[in-house]
Design a protein around this motif. Structure first.
Motif, PDB file in Angstrom:
ATOM      1  N   GLU A  56       0.830  -1.208   0.000  1.00 29.87           N
ATOM      2  CA  GLU A  56       0.000   0.000   0.000  1.00 29.87           C
ATOM      3  C   GLU A  56       0.862   1.255   0.000  1.00 29.87           C
ATOM      4  N   LEU A  57       2.033   1.162  -0.633  1.00 30.42           N
ATOM      5  CA  LEU A  57       2.959   2.286  -0.678  1.00 30.42           C
ATOM      6  C   LEU A  57       2.387   3.427  -1.516  1.00 30.42           C
ATOM      7  N   LYS A  58       2.440   4.639  -0.985  1.00 26.48           N
ATOM      8  CA  LYS A  58       1.995   5.822  -1.727  1.00 26.48           C
ATOM      9  C   LYS A  58       3.172   6.592  -2.295  1.00 26.48           C
ATOM     10  N   SER A  59       4.345   6.354  -1.739  1.00 27.48           N
ATOM     11  CA  SER A  59       5.536   7.044  -2.239  1.00 27.48           C
ATOM     12  C   SER A  59       6.771   6.208  -1.956  1.00 27.48           C
ATOM     13  N   HIS A 114       1.590  -2.836  -8.220  1.00 25.16           N
ATOM     14  CA  HIS A 114       0.428  -3.049  -7.357  1.00 25.16           C
ATOM     15  C   HIS A 114       0.591  -2.376  -5.991  1.00 25.16           C
ATOM     16  N   ASN A 115       0.847  -1.080  -6.051  1.00 24.81           N
ATOM     17  CA  ASN A 115       0.864  -0.241  -4.860  1.00 24.81           C
ATOM     18  C   ASN A 115      -0.050   0.942  -5.145  1.00 24.81           C
ATOM     19  N   ARG A 116       0.195   2.044  -4.474  1.00 25.91           N
ATOM     20  CA  ARG A 116      -0.590   3.259  -4.687  1.00 25.91           C
ATOM     21  C   ARG A 116       0.329   4.432  -5.008  1.00 25.91           C
ATOM     22  N   LEU A 117       1.442   4.130  -5.642  1.00 27.83           N
ATOM     23  CA  LEU A 117       2.456   5.149  -5.910  1.00 27.83           C
ATOM     24  C   LEU A 117       1.921   6.246  -6.812  1.00 27.83           C
ATOM     25  N   ARG A 118       2.272   7.484  -6.466  1.00 23.42           N
ATOM     26  CA  ARG A 118       1.888   8.639  -7.272  1.00 23.42           C
ATOM     27  C   ARG A 118       3.053   9.153  -8.110  1.00 23.42           C
ATOM     28  N   ALA A 119       4.271   8.747  -7.733  1.00 21.66           N
ATOM     29  CA  ALA A 119       5.456   9.221  -8.448  1.00 21.66           C
ATOM     30  C   ALA A 119       6.599   8.227  -8.290  1.00 21.66           C
ATOM     31  N   ASN A 163      -0.323   1.221 -10.463  1.00 16.88           N
ATOM     32  CA  ASN A 163      -0.178   2.230  -9.423  1.00 16.88           C
ATOM     33  C   ASN A 163      -1.040   3.427  -9.800  1.00 16.88           C
ATOM     34  N   ASN A 164      -0.736   4.583  -9.256  1.00 17.56           N
ATOM     35  CA  ASN A 164      -1.456   5.822  -9.568  1.00 17.56           C
ATOM     36  C   ASN A 164      -0.529   6.851 -10.200  1.00 17.56           C
ATOM     37  N   LEU A 165       0.454   6.393 -10.961  1.00 17.56           N
ATOM     38  CA  LEU A 165       1.431   7.294 -11.558  1.00 17.56           C
ATOM     39  C   LEU A 165       0.787   8.156 -12.635  1.00 17.56           C
TER      40      LEU A 165
END
Length: 196
Positions: free
Chosen positions: A43-46, A64-69, A88-90
């Motif tokens: 569940e990493l966001k960064s 398969h995380n929540r990375l934005r960058a 992710n959310n890149l």
């Protein structure tokens, strides 16, 4: 707790997938011996800008995380051959990707990327590449909706990247309706050849 996944200084792998981690395990950042990091399915966001502290890293799996960058420091990983940041959310990618001379496998699919950076064209050793299932605007639909869209997307970016120095852009394999916007930024552009 994390020590059981890295047994000693002779181990070169950090396997922490499916651990429900919400933060990058900073305690491992002094582990200069690591060549393989799997933090997928968490569940990493960064990811902190500390990737340069892994000079031997060859494989980085962050899918398969929540990375934005993706941090700029990824470009300092001179031995990296595999980078999986799919699902992710890149929204964009760092230009430092162009420094990854040894990269052979890049997975970007299932993100929110609208513009693939031209620096992907600099990855001359890339053998596996996927950017499908992104709301891409550039490259245009004529490029990404083909049978071999991953290869076509990479070749398109490669052609535009090379044209920045050569002044010649050849896009005969594509039925493009418009000249790529990035081309107008190149002062050295002399020739543009496009299909149909």
């Amino acid at each position: 707790f994390l020590n059981r996944f890295i047994s000693s200084d002779t181990s070169n792998r950090m396997l922490l997938s499916y651990m429900r981690l919400s933060e990058f395990p900073m305690r491992m950042c002094d582990s200069t011996f690591l060549s393989f990091i799997d933090l997928s399915h968490n569940e990493l966001k960064s990811v902190p800008d500390v990737l340069a502290s892994f000079p031997r890293l060859e494989v980085l799996q962050l899918q398969h995380n929540r990375l934005r960058a993706v941090p700029e420091s990824v470009g300092q990983l001179s031995r990296l051959n595999t980078l999986h940041v799919n699902n992710n959310n890149l929204r964009d990618l760092p230009d430092s990707l162009a420094n990854l001379d040894t990269l052979t496998d890049l997975a970007l699919q299932c993100n929110r990327i609208r513009y693939l950076p031209l620096c992907i064209g600099a990855l001359v050793n890339l053998k596996l590449f996927s950017a499908s299932d992104n709301p891409l605007v550039e490259p245009p639909a004529e490029v990404i909706n083909g049978l071999d869209s991953s290869k076509m997307t990479y070749n398109y970016n490669r052609a535009i990247f090379d044209s920045a120095t050569s002044g010649i852009l050849i896009l005969l394999s594509y039925s493009l309706r418009k000249i790529p916007k990035a081309v107008f930024e190149f002062a050295t552009m002399e020739t543009i050849m496009m299909g149909q």
